[in-house]
Design an enzyme around this catalytic site. Structure first.
Site, PDB file in Angstrom:
ATOM      1  N   SER A 112      41.853  33.302  45.253  1.00 20.68           N
ATOM      2  CA  SER A 112      42.451  34.427  44.538  1.00 20.68           C
ATOM      3  C   SER A 112      41.769  35.765  44.809  1.00 20.68           C
ATOM      4  CB  SER A 112      42.455  34.100  43.049  1.00 20.68           C
ATOM      5  OG  SER A 112      43.198  35.057  42.368  1.00 20.68           O
ATOM      6  N   HIS A 113      41.234  36.366  43.759  1.00 19.18           N
ATOM      7  CA  HIS A 113      40.662  37.719  43.848  1.00 19.18           C
ATOM      8  C   HIS A 113      39.195  37.676  44.261  1.00 19.18           C
ATOM      9  CE1 HIS A 113      40.003  35.775  40.100  1.00 19.18           C
ATOM     10  NE2 HIS A 113      38.937  36.515  39.917  1.00 19.18           N
ATOM     11  N   ASP A 276      46.259  41.155  44.621  1.00 19.53           N
ATOM     12  CA  ASP A 276      44.964  40.535  44.919  1.00 19.53           C
ATOM     13  C   ASP A 276      45.017  39.643  46.164  1.00 19.53           C
ATOM     14  OD1 ASP A 276      46.508  38.499  43.845  1.00 19.53           O
ATOM     15  OD2 ASP A 276      44.774  37.477  42.994  1.00 19.53           O
ATOM     16  N   ASP A 278      45.566  36.496  46.853  1.00 25.69           N
ATOM     17  CA  ASP A 278      46.693  35.591  47.090  1.00 25.69           C
ATOM     18  C   ASP A 278      48.016  36.112  46.544  1.00 25.69           C
ATOM     19  OD1 ASP A 278      45.714  35.246  44.506  1.00 25.69           O
ATOM     20  OD2 ASP A 278      46.431  33.187  44.376  1.00 25.69           O
ATOM     21  N   ASP A 280      49.073  37.060  43.515  1.00 21.42           N
ATOM     22  CA  ASP A 280      49.671  36.773  42.208  1.00 21.42           C
ATOM     23  C   ASP A 280      49.262  37.768  41.125  1.00 21.42           C
ATOM     24  OD1 ASP A 280      47.097  35.840  41.985  1.00 21.42           O
ATOM     25  OD2 ASP A 280      47.627  33.780  41.428  1.00 21.42           O
ATOM     26  N   ARG A 281      48.232  38.552  41.369  1.00 23.25           N
ATOM     27  CA  ARG A 281      47.829  39.550  40.361  1.00 23.25           C
ATOM     28  C   ARG A 281      48.432  40.917  40.681  1.00 23.25           C
ATOM     29  NH1 ARG A 281      41.804  38.616  38.191  1.00 23.25           N
ATOM     30  NH2 ARG A 281      41.964  36.363  37.939  1.00 23.25           N
ATOM     31  N   THR A 343      44.057  30.487  28.428  1.00 16.31           N
ATOM     32  CA  THR A 343      43.984  31.152  29.728  1.00 16.31           C
ATOM     33  C   THR A 343      44.311  30.150  30.831  1.00 16.31           C
ATOM     34  OG1 THR A 343      42.363  32.722  28.966  1.00 16.31           O
ATOM     35  CG2 THR A 343      42.376  32.277  31.320  1.00 16.31           C
ATOM     36  N   GLU A 362      49.249  37.704  31.383  1.00 19.62           N
ATOM     37  CA  GLU A 362      47.854  37.523  31.014  1.00 19.62           C
ATOM     38  C   GLU A 362      47.099  38.826  31.202  1.00 19.62           C
ATOM     39  OE1 GLU A 362      46.038  33.463  31.767  1.00 19.62           O
ATOM     40  OE2 GLU A 362      47.093  33.881  33.630  1.00 19.62           O
ATOM     41  N   LYS A 375      52.125  33.415  38.528  1.00 20.60           N
ATOM     42  CA  LYS A 375      52.244  34.842  38.309  1.00 20.60           C
ATOM     43  C   LYS A 375      52.540  35.507  39.647  1.00 20.60           C
ATOM     44  CE  LYS A 375      47.216  35.463  38.070  1.00 20.60           C
ATOM     45  NZ  LYS A 375      46.606  34.144  38.057  1.00 20.60           N
TER      46      LYS A 375
END
Ligand code: G16
Length: 542
Positions: A112-113, A276, A278, A280-281, A343, A362, A375
């Site tokens: 991810s991030h 981010d 991947d 999703d953010r 979460t 979130e 997301k």
């Protein structure tokens, strides 16, 4: 063609909030990746002859793990694997591919991030057939299996050419290499009014989308510049790099400060966004205003009916417990269900599948809907653009009007990163032990109304998830929440979430940290962060 390889278990393959995340050298240990993937396959039933999806965010070690996963999928009996070209699929695009092609599930390779590179982070996550992260029942089975594993199976075959679109064979299994962007872009065209957004951009509306040298580069280029007509240069840092250019691909005010500064400058664009590692953010910044993820969820929910995909209205809204209550007020006004989950996006899956929630969000920069089961960063950007295109007002006007209607939830998260794990656990345990005595007492002049250790009772499958964060609620609707992150890879990260509800529009222009100052002091008094960790200030404030 297939070989069985004896192995011994690792004791640390417990999936966290979102899959297994570790430093690359840990993943590079002999059999580490193989053990985990075999543990995933051993925890699933009924996949023989079925389709698996494999894709990742392109970070360092992605290509190597794609090859291992392909050969293990063949040896374990999958009939077909769909792979994003170059081993690339953003997390929401992977979710879409799983759903669209009715795959059995998918392996999403991402941390991810978190930063990437030879000494940075890597991750593997298993997603189920609805396109969403595996629920706890499966992640627990994977962990249990990883502790007893004695062998794995793998095809003895040359590497697959993952860069050429089309179908190939690997030890009898079909491997189809897909364009990673096409299916996702088609889905976005179904959900949003691309004509309206094109007209907005044509009228002179300016935007910038920062892919942070991560996976959304090709997606942003195709959708924003090629399909929506934004001028070249709208997308920046759009070439995905295995080490993200040496940066944290985390779209927040610390790591995307350049974008923030640009949007705060008089000659900056009208709208800025980032995504981010991947994809999703999301980070949403209007000219002159940062929209917190919690506010973004509420504002998107209140206006979603303006986009074609949501014109029938929302069935319900879901948010993670530490996310602010801003969306709750929208749900109340719309007279729809509101769900508070732990979460982790995996907890939204049941609500989305059951048609109880349409939009979820979130505080950790995640927003999405029932279009996939992850997301989705670019989705959030496009929904904002669709709303701006229909309403023809600025993002700051949308925010001010929203606060005037619903009140404002001042909100901030303070992270203490890389803390000694034992110290962080002690802090939480101490606080938990004191919870029963807290109601009725005061701290920093604030009276505690209730205090608990959040447990989630899933209304669909009736499962119970305990110890999901300590909540201390004060009279008047303010609160502080404490929990340990489940995504870090070194030491522990203590997250402190601080929120104050302010109904009075005359008090909607305060600076966030000052508006929360007494609550921030109260959090320190309650948890003794300095005493436990030696830290007198957070590492990151968002
Ligand atoms: C993951 C999860 C999110 C969660 C976030 C932060 O996001 O999918 O649901 O909110 O981690 O989790 P934590 O507070 O435990 O670090 P991502 O974008 O890292 O996959």
């Amino acid at each position: 063609m297939f070989k069985t390889v004896p192995t011994t278990p690792f004791d640390d393959q417990k999936p966290g909030t979102s899959g297994l995340r570790k430093k690359v050298p840990e993943f590079q240990q002999k059999n580490y990746v193989e053990n985990f993937i075999q543990s995933v396959f051993d925890s699933l039933e009924g996949f023989k002859g079925k389709t698996l999806v494999i894709g990742g965010d392109g970070r360092y070690y992605n290509r190597e793990v794609v090859q291992i996963a392909l050969k293990m999928a063949a040896a374990n009996g999958f009939g077909k694997v769909l792979v994003g070209q170059g081993g690339i699929l953003s997390t929401p695009a992977a979710s879409n591919v799983i759903r669209k092609y009715k795959a059995f599930g998918g392996l999403v390779l991402s941390a991810s991030h978190n930063p990437g590179g030879p000494t940075e982070d890597f991750g593997i996550k298993y997603n189920i057939g609805n396109g969403g992260p595996a629920p706890e029942k499966i992640t627990e089975a994977i962990f249990a299996r990883s502790k007893t594993i004695t062998q794995y199976v793998i095809a003895e075959a040359p590497d697959v050419d993952i860069d050429t679109i089309g179908t190939q064979k690997l030890a009898g299994m079909d491997v189809e290499i897909l364009d990673p962007v096409a299916d996702y872009a088609a889905l976005m065209e179904e959900l949003f009014d691309f004509d309206a957004i094109r007209a907005l951009i044509k009228s002179g509306f300016t935007l910038r989308f920062d892919s942070m040298h991560a996976v959304t580069g090709p997606y942003g280029k195709e959708i924003l510049e090629h399909r929506l007509g934004a001028p070249e240069g709208t997308c920046v840092n759009f070439v995905p790099l295995p080490d993200f250019g040496g940066h944290h691909p985390d779209p927040n005010l610390v790591y995307a400060k350049d974008l923030y500064d640009l949007l705060m400058s008089p000659d900056g664009p009208d709208f800025g966004a980032a995504s981010d590692g991947d994809g999703d953010r999301n980070l949403i910044i209007g000219k002159g205003i940062f929209i917190t993820p919690s506010d973004s969820l509420a504002m998107l929910a209140a206006n979603a009916h303006l986009a074609p995909g949501y014109k029938a209205g929302l069935k319900g809204i879901a948010r993670s417990m530490p996310t602010s209550g801003a969306a709750d007020r929208v749900a109340e006004k719309l007279k729809i269900g509101m769900y508070e989950t732990p979460t982790g996006w995996k907890f939204f899956g049941n609500l989305l599948d059951a048609g109880m929630a349409t939009i979820c969000g979130e505080e950790s920069a995640g927003t999405g809907s029932n279009h996939v089961r992850e997301k989705d960063g670019l989705w959030a950007v496009l929904l904002w653009l669709n709303i701006l295109a229909v309403r023809r007002v600025s993002a700051i006007e949308i925010a001010k009007e929203h606060w005037a209607t619903y009140g404002r939830n001042y909100y901030s998260r303070h992270d203490y990163e890389g803390v000694d794990t034992a110290a962080a656990n002690t802090l939480i345990d101490d606080l938990r032990a004191r919870l029963p005595k807290l109601p009725g007492t005061s701290v920093q002049g604030l009276t505690i109304e209730t205090a608990d250790d959040f447990a989630y009772h899933d209304p669909v499958d009736k499962s119970v998830s305990k110890h999901q964060g300590i909540r201390v609620l004060f009279e008047g609707g303010s609160r502080v929440v404490f929990r340990l992150s489940g995504t870090g890879t070194s030491g522990a990260t203590i997250r402190v979430y601080v929120e104050r509800y302010e109904p009075d529009p005359k008090r909607h222009d305060l600076e966030t940290q000052s508006a929360l100052a007494d609550l921030i002091r109260a959090a320190e008094d309650l948890a003794g962060i300095k005493v436990h960790t030696g830290r007198d200030k957070p590492s990151v404030i968002t």
